[in-house]
Design an enzyme around this catalytic site. Structure first.
Site, short mmCIF file in Angstrom:
data_model
loop_
_atom_site.label_atom_id
_atom_site.label_comp_id
_atom_site.label_asym_id
_atom_site.label_seq_id
_atom_site.Cartn_x
_atom_site.Cartn_y
_atom_site.Cartn_z
N SER A 27 0.79 -1.23 0.00
CA SER A 27 0.00 0.00 0.00
C SER A 27 0.82 1.28 0.00
O SER A 27 0.25 2.36 -0.14
CB SER A 27 -0.92 0.02 1.22
OG SER A 27 -0.14 0.05 2.40
N PHE A 57 -1.81 -3.17 5.90
CA PHE A 57 -2.48 -2.89 7.17
C PHE A 57 -2.78 -1.41 7.20
O PHE A 57 -1.90 -0.60 7.48
CB PHE A 57 -1.53 -3.29 8.32
CG PHE A 57 -2.23 -3.43 9.63
CD1 PHE A 57 -2.90 -4.61 9.93
CD2 PHE A 57 -2.25 -2.41 10.55
CE1 PHE A 57 -3.56 -4.76 11.14
CE2 PHE A 57 -2.90 -2.55 11.77
CZ PHE A 57 -3.56 -3.72 12.06
N TYR A 96 21.84 1.80 11.83
CA TYR A 96 20.97 1.01 10.94
C TYR A 96 21.55 -0.38 10.69
O TYR A 96 21.17 -1.35 11.33
CB TYR A 96 20.71 1.76 9.63
CG TYR A 96 19.55 1.18 8.84
CD1 TYR A 96 19.42 -0.20 8.64
CD2 TYR A 96 18.55 1.98 8.29
CE1 TYR A 96 18.37 -0.76 7.94
CE2 TYR A 96 17.47 1.42 7.58
CZ TYR A 96 17.41 0.06 7.42
OH TYR A 96 16.36 -0.48 6.72
N LYS A 125 17.66 -7.72 8.98
CA LYS A 125 17.90 -7.84 7.53
C LYS A 125 18.93 -8.93 7.25
O LYS A 125 18.82 -9.65 6.25
CB LYS A 125 18.38 -6.49 6.96
CG LYS A 125 17.32 -5.39 7.03
CD LYS A 125 16.13 -5.67 6.12
CE LYS A 125 15.13 -4.54 6.12
NZ LYS A 125 13.91 -4.85 5.38
P1 NAD Z 1 6.21 1.67 4.30
O1 NAD Z 1 5.96 1.96 5.73
O2 NAD Z 1 6.00 2.75 3.30
O3 NAD Z 1 5.30 0.42 3.85
C1 NAD Z 1 5.13 -0.69 4.69
C2 NAD Z 1 4.00 -1.56 4.20
O4 NAD Z 1 3.80 -2.62 5.14
C3 NAD Z 1 2.64 -0.82 4.09
O5 NAD Z 1 1.98 -1.31 2.95
C4 NAD Z 1 1.89 -1.30 5.35
O6 NAD Z 1 0.47 -1.26 5.23
C5 NAD Z 1 2.40 -2.72 5.42
N1 NAD Z 1 2.22 -3.36 6.73
C6 NAD Z 1 2.79 -3.04 7.92
N2 NAD Z 1 2.36 -3.91 8.87
C7 NAD Z 1 1.53 -4.80 8.26
C8 NAD Z 1 0.80 -5.93 8.70
N3 NAD Z 1 0.84 -6.36 9.96
N4 NAD Z 1 0.04 -6.58 7.78
C9 NAD Z 1 -0.04 -6.15 6.51
N5 NAD Z 1 0.66 -5.11 6.03
C10 NAD Z 1 1.43 -4.44 6.90
O7 NAD Z 1 7.68 1.05 4.23
P2 NAD Z 1 8.85 1.10 3.13
O8 NAD Z 1 9.82 2.16 3.50
O9 NAD Z 1 8.31 1.03 1.74
O10 NAD Z 1 9.58 -0.27 3.47
C11 NAD Z 1 9.29 -1.50 2.83
C12 NAD Z 1 10.49 -2.41 2.94
O11 NAD Z 1 11.59 -1.81 2.24
C13 NAD Z 1 10.97 -2.62 4.39
O12 NAD Z 1 11.33 -3.96 4.57
C14 NAD Z 1 12.18 -1.72 4.48
O13 NAD Z 1 13.11 -2.15 5.44
C15 NAD Z 1 12.73 -1.82 3.07
N6 NAD Z 1 13.64 -0.72 2.68
C16 NAD Z 1 13.27 0.59 2.88
C17 NAD Z 1 14.18 1.59 2.56
C18 NAD Z 1 13.81 3.04 2.77
O14 NAD Z 1 14.70 3.91 2.67
N7 NAD Z 1 12.56 3.34 3.06
C19 NAD Z 1 15.43 1.28 1.99
C20 NAD Z 1 15.74 -0.06 1.74
C21 NAD Z 1 14.84 -1.05 2.10
#
Ligand code: NAD
Length: 393
Positions: free
Chosen positions: A49, A73, A235, A244
């Site tokens: 989402s 969520f 981190y 991770k």
């Molecule tokens: P975000 O917070 O934008 O999105 C997280 C998603 O997880 C949302 O869709 C949320 O609804 C869903 N979610 C959370 N709890 C849930 C549950 N219990 N059931 C169903 N859905 C649930 O996060 P993001 O920054 O896009 O991160 C996504 C992944 O990418 C993570 O694993 C993060 O570590 C990784 N990541 C992020 C970055 C960054 O800079 N943001 C960099 C590298 C990797």
């Protein structure tokens, strides 16, 4: 009613629904402008989402013509002052645009960690989706997980072994402040691995495979982050980094499990971007405004994921490291750039961070865009609460 920004620290407490609609459209148009590519056709995204998960969905659908299922969520509208989360509206407007384009787009809203959600999704794939899954994207970011035994675990954003002090940006007050983050306890590290590690990713793959809904040559990806040395204390070397690291063990087990269908699990080390999850990581925002100022190829989540999918995951330009992880983060980690970022990071102060010395404005704009504010092309800041109630996920 008029959508007005409300914040608490680095968490948005309000959204602009039709700004979100425009942001989703802008991202779709970005992907379309890159042309189509030969990619996945039936995609399940856990955490679909927002940010990386939503970008994976948009690139697969509008770049490769995929039907998609997203699990997330999110909260819908309850009262006029509590109209729900950004991800709620991302789901709805993505579905509307995808359906207009003749694609299947199914949203499941609930707890992806639960068995009940896994069963619902599997039943939907078997009975309605019209084909097996050829890509599973695992893109959850969560603070809490209830495991299959009913035990509740919490994730932590803390370092390991020592307290870390650094400067962070408060987007609500628009100030830089000094922050000390205490070293995580062993229980906090364990909890973080349980929530943000790969255990649940493995469970999803096991159940999907047992149910016979994975296509031959199935791929699955999980997004990780490593970042430069200057961010390691809080981190990569912290509790989240430990989680991770554990996902890499999960990837090995998943690969064994899906060998017979010629499947492949890949950890994608993605770049640092402005997302709901990343802006609450201690100290990271100050790094982001230094990085964004100096990099030549600044990428938002949609730009980063779309490039990764079309040129690496489904292209022939993938670069992997010695552990077999895919590394689209190589632009961010380029040594000359990082030397400059580190020098700039040390020059940024509470007095100058909003000036042209850094990219605070871009960082803040990207944050606001996540919640539908200041979105390019959006002209609608008003909404009727009753109209929001008619929007179905
Ligand atoms: P975000 O917070 O934008 O999105 C997280 C998603 O997880 C949302 O869709 C949320 O609804 C869903 N979610 C959370 N709890 C849930 C549950 N219990 N059931 C169903 N859905 C649930 O996060 P993001 O920054 O896009 O991160 C996504 C992944 O990418 C993570 O694993 C993060 O570590 C990784 N990541 C992020 C970055 C960054 O800079 N943001 C960099 C590298 C990797």
């Amino acid at each position: 009613m008029k959508a007005a920004l409300q914040m608490k620290g680095n968490v948005a407490r309000s959204v602009n629904p039709y700004g979100i609609r425009q942001e989703v459209l802008n991202e779709i148009n970005y992907v379309k402008a890159q042309g189509s590519y030969e990619g996945p056709k039936k995609v399940l995204i856990i955490g679909g989402s927002s940010s990386y998960g939503l970008s994976s969905r948009i690139s697969s659908a509008f770049g490769a013509g995929a039907d998609t299922i997203a699990v997330s969520f999110e909260r819908g509208p309850k009262t006029e002052t509590n109209i729900g989360t950004a991800g709620w509206y991302n789901n709805i407007f993505f579905r509307e645009f995808a359906e207009e384009a003749g694609l299947v787009a199914k949203n499941f809203v609930g707890d992806a960690f639960s068995l009940a959600m896994k069963q619902q999704v599997i039943t939907y794939i078997q009975k309605e989706f019209g084909g097996k899954i050829d890509l599973l994207v695992y893109s959850l970011a969560s603070g809490v997980r209830v495991d299959p035994m009913g035990k509740k675990w919490f994730s932590s954003l803390n370092p390991i072994g020592q307290d870390v002090t650094g400067e962070n940006i408060n987007l609500e007050t628009e100030e830089i402040f000094e922050q000390t983050v205490h070293a995580a306890t062993p229980e906090e590290v364990e909890g973080t691995v349980k929530v943000m590690g790969g255990e649940d990713w493995e469970w999803w793959v096991n159940l999907l495979k047992e149910a016979g809904v994975l296509a031959d040559n199935f791929k699955t990806v999980l997004y990780s982050y490593i970042g430069p040395k200057m961010t390691h204390a809080f981190y990569h070397g912290g509790a989240l980094g430990r989680a991770k690291d554990q996902t890499e063990e999960s990837a090995v087990r998943i690969n064994e499990n899906i060998q017979d269908i010629a499947g492949k699990a890949t950890i994608i080390v993605a770049r640092a971007v402005t997302t709901k999850a990343s802006v609450v990581i201690p100290i990271l925002p100050k790094y982001l405004i230094a990085l964004y100022k100096l990099e030549e190829n600044h990428e938002s989540p949609i730009m980063h994921i779309d490039r990764t999918y079309r040129t690496m995951l489904y292209g022939d330009q993938a670069n992997y490291d010695e552990k077999g992880r895919m590394r689209p983060d190589s632009f961010e980690l380029e040594p000359t750039l990082q030397a400059k970022v580190e020098a700039l990071f040390n020059e940024i102060t509470a007095e100058n961070f909003k000036t042209d010395i850094a990219a605070y404005d871009l960082f803040r704009k990207e944050f606001l865009n996540l919640n539908g504010f200041e979105v390019e092309g959006n002209t609608v800041d008003e909404f009727e609460f009753d109209d929001l109630l008619t929007l179905k996920p």
